[in-house]
Enzyme design. Structure first.
Site, PDB file in Angstrom:
ATOM      1  N   SER A 136      19.032  18.729  21.775  1.00 39.34           N
ATOM      2  CA  SER A 136      18.675  19.224  20.453  1.00 39.34           C
ATOM      3  C   SER A 136      19.723  20.224  20.022  1.00 39.34           C
ATOM      4  O   SER A 136      20.485  20.720  20.855  1.00 39.34           O
ATOM      5  CB  SER A 136      17.306  19.902  20.480  1.00 39.34           C
ATOM      6  N   ARG A 161      20.928  11.553  20.445  1.00 39.03           N
ATOM      7  CA  ARG A 161      19.483  11.316  20.494  1.00 39.03           C
ATOM      8  C   ARG A 161      18.981  11.068  19.088  1.00 39.03           C
ATOM      9  O   ARG A 161      19.387  11.746  18.139  1.00 39.03           O
ATOM     10  CB  ARG A 161      18.764  12.555  21.074  1.00 39.03           C
ATOM     11  N   THR A 212      11.151  21.999  17.624  1.00 41.39           N
ATOM     12  CA  THR A 212      10.681  22.591  18.877  1.00 41.39           C
ATOM     13  C   THR A 212       9.374  23.340  18.680  1.00 41.39           C
ATOM     14  O   THR A 212       8.402  23.122  19.414  1.00 41.39           O
ATOM     15  CB  THR A 212      11.751  23.537  19.457  1.00 41.39           C
ATOM     16  N   CYS A 272      25.470   2.169  17.976  1.00 40.15           N
ATOM     17  CA  CYS A 272      25.270   2.761  19.301  1.00 40.15           C
ATOM     18  C   CYS A 272      26.357   3.795  19.567  1.00 40.15           C
ATOM     19  O   CYS A 272      27.547   3.488  19.494  1.00 40.15           O
ATOM     20  CB  CYS A 272      25.303   1.681  20.378  1.00 40.15           C
ATOM     21  N   CYS A 276      24.021   3.668  28.654  1.00 43.95           N
ATOM     22  CA  CYS A 276      22.962   4.053  27.717  1.00 43.95           C
ATOM     23  C   CYS A 276      22.574   5.527  27.838  1.00 43.95           C
ATOM     24  O   CYS A 276      22.261   6.016  28.919  1.00 43.95           O
ATOM     25  CB  CYS A 276      21.732   3.174  27.948  1.00 43.95           C
ATOM     26  N   CYS A 291      19.182   7.120  23.616  1.00 41.79           N
ATOM     27  CA  CYS A 291      19.025   7.718  22.287  1.00 41.79           C
ATOM     28  C   CYS A 291      18.006   6.958  21.441  1.00 41.79           C
ATOM     29  O   CYS A 291      17.493   7.502  20.478  1.00 41.79           O
ATOM     30  CB  CYS A 291      20.370   7.813  21.571  1.00 41.79           C
ATOM     31  N   CYS A 326      19.186   1.811  18.969  1.00 45.16           N
ATOM     32  CA  CYS A 326      19.127   0.347  18.889  1.00 45.16           C
ATOM     33  C   CYS A 326      17.709  -0.138  18.636  1.00 45.16           C
ATOM     34  O   CYS A 326      17.493  -1.089  17.868  1.00 45.16           O
ATOM     35  CB  CYS A 326      19.689  -0.272  20.165  1.00 45.16           C
TER      36      CYS A 326
END
Length: 549
Positions: free
Chosen positions: A54, A303, A339, A495, A518, A521, A524
């Site tokens: 984050s 992410r 958060t 991606c 990978c 995140c 896709c």
């Protein structure tokens, strides 16, 4: 082998802010009432915080409620915000700073802290364990278990040691069943079990289509003379075109470090667009470059974020469980913060669950009390007052949408007597590739901009190679026969980790999935125009291992 089973009062999936806050508050209440309670948190990362990514500027409102003395307890909130800067970038050289008086109030960060959310979650896990919570990192929740009446019974962790062919390897270990009176799903954005529960219980009924953004972030060491602890920089505009919404962030944290990132809304239309490459060229703009030049990039990650807000919230309750935090979509996009809202959803859940268990509830019920507590909370009020922020940007664009949001937030406090809606799913927004010219991105210079593979290396991503691919295609023909023809197969570009490629050899073209790369995140799973890709959990401990992210 048969799976072993363990019994708990509450099982929590995901050691993020929502899940850990739920766990801590449950045990606080148990101690206050001298009641025995068994609570377990399951985390797919190799350690708590390994998969947490984050910005992050944190508002402490929920943390103040959970641990009023968090400063004395050593919570890793070390850098208070000292100054806000907001820019509109006109082109690759020009940018205008927006006067604070014209910035929506929700974007002001006085009283907030720049933090590593991964480190905050590590600290929350320590508090949870000290209160008696069992925290199990390295175990991926791969299956929802149901009782005979259809209520949620718990989860099963994934089998370990299954080969790529789906057979039991020499180190095979069956997963374990974790049964609970109530199960909390707090997996983060586009949680794969949450996605199943949303479909099974029709939790999106009556809500707007959910919307997402892709956040890409880097951590940099910079020269001491450039470091301005507490400076928060946000902005929008170049390099994104008028059809693509999003914005950048750059925060000066402690230890002569800055974090820099770009969030691109996943409703963009141009299939040639590459969020990763847009971010790399963004860093060359003078507004950002002056903070980074002479520095060294030390970490990278990406992410997706759930940003539909109030209008897109699913029902968060179902028989035997709750959907919390970013798994449900409690992020307040008008603040670019999730958060404190995720944590508050956990505190509300803990109160509702404990009330039930205190009355000898045997579990499996739908916790309607949660819905009442949620509607009475500041979380509900905050999300309601920000309900128009995203739809305004989608409908009117950056400038007109920004003006609407300024009026809504600063003049009406988020209570303007109109509610905007956007019911167009992000995956359905791509326009055929022949409507656009391919984008020629500049080559990375190795100083401010970099390639994907060297970036993925900095994320410490790793998966056991001999395991089933965790990126599932419903129809293996769609990438070449449909997506390649219509959209130049956009997975190659959306991606941020180079997972998907079109390769050609003597046998023709193939759609290649490099699952080892990978970052989890979920882009896709969200953006594929045919909704043909489903992300599922790989073996526990697989994926990135983010330090200080």
């Amino acid at each position: 082998m048969d799976r072993e089973a363990m019994e708990f009062d509450v099982v929590i999936i995901g050691a993020g802010p929502a899940g850990l806050s739920t766990a801590c508050r449950l045990m606080q209440q148990a101690q206050e009432n001298e009641q025995e309670l068994t609570v377990c948190v399951v985390e797919k990362g190799s350690e708590v915080g390994a998969h947490i990514l984050s910005g992050a500027v944190v508002e402490t409102r929920a943390l103040d409620e959970l641990f009023p003395n968090w400063k004395e307890q050593g919570a890793p909130l070390n850098t208070a915000v000292t100054e806000d800067e907001v820019y509109l970038l006109k082109n690759e050289q020009q940018g205008t700073r927006v006067p604070n008086a014209f910035v929506p109030k929700t974007m002001h960060n006085q009283g907030n802290y720049i933090v590593s959310l991964g480190n905050l979650c590590r600290w929350l896990a320590e508090q949870a364990e000290a209160l008696g919570v069992e925290v199990f990192p390295g175990f991926a929740a791969s299956e929802v278990l149901f009782n005979g009446d259809g209520s949620v019974k718990g989860i099963a962790t994934g089998d370990m040691g299954v080969t790529a062919e789906g057979e039991q390897g020499p180190n095979y270990m069956p997963g374990m069943e974790l049964h609970a009176k109530y199960t909390i799903f707090s997996e983060g954005c586009r949680g794969h079990l949450g996605k199943q529960l949303i479909n099974k219980f029709s939790l999106y009924k009556g809500a707007d289509a959910q919307h997402y953004g892709l956040g890409i972030k880097e951590l940099w060491d910079i020269p001491a003379e450039q470091h301005q602890p507490g400076l928060v920089v946000h902005g929008s505009g170049w390099p994104l075109d008028k059809e693509t919404s999003g914005g950048f962030f750059l925060y000066h944290t402690d230890n002569n470090q800055v974090v820099v990132g770009l969030i691109i809304d996943l409703n963009y239309k141009n299939p040639h667009l590459s969020p990763f490459d847009e971010f790399q060229r963004l860093k060359h703009h003078p507004v950002l470059a002056r903070h980074l030049k002479g520095g060294k990039r030390v970490s990278y990650g990406a992410r997706a974020i759930t940003k539909g807000g109030y209008n897109s919230l699913p029902k968060m309750t179902f028989p035997g469980g709750l959907l919390l935090g970013c798994d449900a979509g409690t992020l307040n996009f008008s603040k670019i913060k999730g958060t404190h809202t995720a944590m508050k959803s956990g505190l509300i859940a803990a109160e509702a669950i404990f009330e039930a268990l205190k009355q000898n509830d045997e579990g499996g019920q739908e916790l309607e009390r949660f819905n009442a507590l949620f509607k009475e909370s500041w979380l509900y009020d905050e999300l309601y007052r920000s309900r128009n922020f995203g739809p305004a940007m989608h409908k009117f664009g950056q400038l007109a949408g920004g003006a609407f949001n300024y009026i809504d937030q600063n003049w009406f406090g988020g209570r303007i007597p109109v509610t905007l809606h956007d019911n167009h799913p992000d995956h359905a927004q791509l326009v055929p590739a022949d409507h656009y010219e391919p984008i020629k991105y500049p080559k990375p210079d190795g100083e401010l901009s970099f390639d994907k593979l060297s970036s993925v290396f900095l994320s410490n991503t790793n998966h056991e190679e001999n395991q089933p691919c965790h990126l599932k295609l419903a129809d293996a023909d769609i990438p070449l026969k449909q997506n390649l023809k219509l959209f130049a197969e956009p997975a190659q570009r959306y991606c941020p980790a180079g997972v998907y490629e079109i390769v050609e050899d003597e046998n023709g073209k193939r759609f290649l999935i490099n699952g080892q790369n990978c970052l989890h995140c979920k882009t896709c799973d969200i953006k594929d125009p045919a909704q043909n890709i489903t992300w599922v959990t790989p073996e526990g401990m697989g994926g990135p291992n983010y330090p200080n992210m």
